[in-house]
Design a protein around this motif. Structure first.
Motif, PDB file in Angstrom:
ATOM      1  N   UNK A   1       0.162 -11.069  25.696  1.00  8.71           N
ATOM      2  CA  UNK A   1       0.190 -12.033  24.585  1.00  8.71           C
ATOM      3  C   UNK A   1       1.240 -13.152  24.731  1.00  8.71           C
ATOM      4  N   UNK A   2       2.413 -12.905  25.355  1.00  5.86           N
ATOM      5  CA  UNK A   2       3.343 -14.035  25.498  1.00  5.86           C
ATOM      6  C   UNK A   2       2.830 -15.123  26.439  1.00  5.86           C
ATOM      7  N   UNK A   3       1.834 -14.783  27.270  1.00  3.96           N
ATOM      8  CA  UNK A   3       1.364 -15.718  28.291  1.00  3.96           C
ATOM      9  C   UNK A   3      -0.004 -16.309  27.964  1.00  3.96           C
ATOM     10  N   UNK A   4      -0.554 -15.986  26.807  1.00  3.51           N
ATOM     11  CA  UNK A   4      -1.875 -16.534  26.474  1.00  3.51           C
ATOM     12  C   UNK A   4      -1.875 -17.139  25.077  1.00  3.51           C
ATOM     13  N   UNK A   5      -2.835 -18.013  24.856  1.00  5.09           N
ATOM     14  CA  UNK A   5      -2.966 -18.694  23.564  1.00  5.09           C
ATOM     15  C   UNK A   5      -3.556 -17.763  22.510  1.00  5.09           C
ATOM     16  N   UNK A   6      -4.517 -16.968  22.943  1.00  2.00           N
ATOM     17  CA  UNK A   6      -5.214 -16.076  22.008  1.00  2.00           C
ATOM     18  C   UNK A   6      -5.819 -14.914  22.786  1.00  2.00           C
ATOM     19  N   UNK A   7      -6.207 -13.887  22.052  1.00  2.00           N
ATOM     20  CA  UNK A   7      -6.909 -12.744  22.641  1.00  2.00           C
ATOM     21  C   UNK A   7      -8.286 -12.661  21.999  1.00  2.00           C
ATOM     22  N   UNK A   8      -9.309 -12.638  22.847  1.00  2.00           N
ATOM     23  CA  UNK A   8     -10.686 -12.576  22.361  1.00  2.00           C
ATOM     24  C   UNK A   8     -11.166 -11.129  22.387  1.00  2.00           C
ATOM     25  N   UNK A   9     -11.629 -10.642  21.242  1.00  2.63           N
ATOM     26  CA  UNK A   9     -12.211  -9.300  21.189  1.00  2.63           C
ATOM     27  C   UNK A   9     -13.715  -9.417  20.964  1.00  2.63           C
ATOM     28  N   UNK A  10     -14.441  -8.559  21.665  1.00  3.56           N
ATOM     29  CA  UNK A  10     -15.897  -8.602  21.636  1.00  3.56           C
ATOM     30  C   UNK A  10     -16.397  -7.215  21.225  1.00  3.56           C
ATOM     31  N   UNK A  11     -17.706  -7.045  21.133  1.00  3.36           N
ATOM     32  CA  UNK A  11     -18.299  -5.784  20.686  1.00  3.36           C
ATOM     33  C   UNK A  11     -17.793  -4.550  21.435  1.00  3.36           C
ATOM     34  N   UNK A  12     -17.624  -4.600  22.770  1.00  2.86           N
ATOM     35  CA  UNK A  12     -17.202  -3.359  23.446  1.00  2.86           C
ATOM     36  C   UNK A  12     -15.927  -2.751  22.856  1.00  2.86           C
ATOM     37  N   UNK A  13     -14.869  -3.542  22.709  1.00  3.59           N
ATOM     38  CA  UNK A  13     -13.616  -2.982  22.177  1.00  3.59           C
ATOM     39  C   UNK A  13     -13.735  -2.667  20.690  1.00  3.59           C
ATOM     40  N   UNK A  14     -14.457  -3.501  19.950  1.00  5.09           N
ATOM     41  CA  UNK A  14     -14.593  -3.253  18.506  1.00  5.09           C
ATOM     42  C   UNK A  14     -15.356  -1.942  18.272  1.00  5.09           C
ATOM     43  N   UNK A  15     -16.371  -1.687  19.077  1.00  2.00           N
ATOM     44  CA  UNK A  15     -17.167  -0.458  18.901  1.00  2.00           C
ATOM     45  C   UNK A  15     -16.413   0.786  19.352  1.00  2.00           C
TER      46      UNK A  15
END
Ligand code: BMP
Length: 211
Positions: free
Chosen positions: A24-38
């Protein structure tokens, strides 16, 4: 600031959370998609939102009322942004924008996989028009398809473009930004590396040297 968006498509939730924290200190945002949410449950959105912007990549493609019900919940969970499809039409996308409130809405106007060229990627002009009328904040456009990305940049004016297709799908982060991406979305190239933090930092540094 960083131009990297981490695609956190890990199904090992513990590893995903540790990686999200480390990168997280090196990126603007983290994208979460169905695999991790499920695998982790929707609360993963809240957890990661404590230390990073979270873009919720649900690729919403439903009638306005259903889109609205979903986006209201995503907003309660603390996401910074949400991704919706635009091919379903202006009313469906407008429902997303209205329910999003302060959240940023990104609409998909072209995709990065080979099969997208058969149908979807022929209509990016129309999809951009639909998206602009609906009031979105930005677009998802392929970072591994320079011709399509340049056309979308030309029509998108100053609106934000976030681009996947880097690394595992053949694209290069510097080429994608040169062709018009504001941010690159990178998953496997980072999380499948032996040292994910190092790869994320390298991508971040390569992009920061372009400015
Ligand atoms: P990777 O860097 O591992 O190829 O991951 C890319 C991420 O971006 C995945 O989460 C995928 O679902 C998403 N994505 C994509 O690859 N192409 C698109 O056109 C739109 C996407 O959201």
């Amino acid at each position: 600031g960083s131009r990297l968006i981490l695609a956190l498509d890990l199904v090992d939730v513990g590893r995903a959370l540790r990686m999200a924290q480390d990168i997280s200190p090196h990126c603007f945002a983290i994208k979460v998609n169905w695999p991790i949410i499920l695998h982790a449950g929707p609360q993963i959105i809240r957890e990661i939102s404590r230390f990073s912007r979270v873009i919720c990549d649900l690729k919403l493609a439903d009638i306005p009322n259903t889109n609205r019900l979903i986006v209201e919940r995503v907003r309660e969970l603390g996401a910074w942004g949400v991704i919706a499809h635009s091919f379903v039409g202006q009313d469906s996308l407008r429902a997303v924008v209205e329910a999003a409130g302060d959240m940023k809405v990104f609409s998909v106007v072209a995709m990065s996989h080979p099969g997208a060229s058969d149908l979807l990627n022929r209509f990016h002009d129309m999809l951009i028009d639909i998206s602009m009328k609906a009031g979105v904040y930005g677009f998802v456009a392929p970072g591994n398809n320079e011709a399509v990305l340049r056309q979308i940049r030309a029509r998108a004016g100053g609106m934000k473009i976030i681009s996947p297709g880097i690394g595992a799908q053949g694209g290069d982060e510097v080429s994608a930004v040169a062709a018009g991406a504001d941010y690159v979305i990178v998953g496997r190239k980072i999380y499948q590396a032996s040292d994910p933090v190092k790869v994320a930092m390298e991508i971040d540094q390569r992009l920061s040297m372009m400015l």
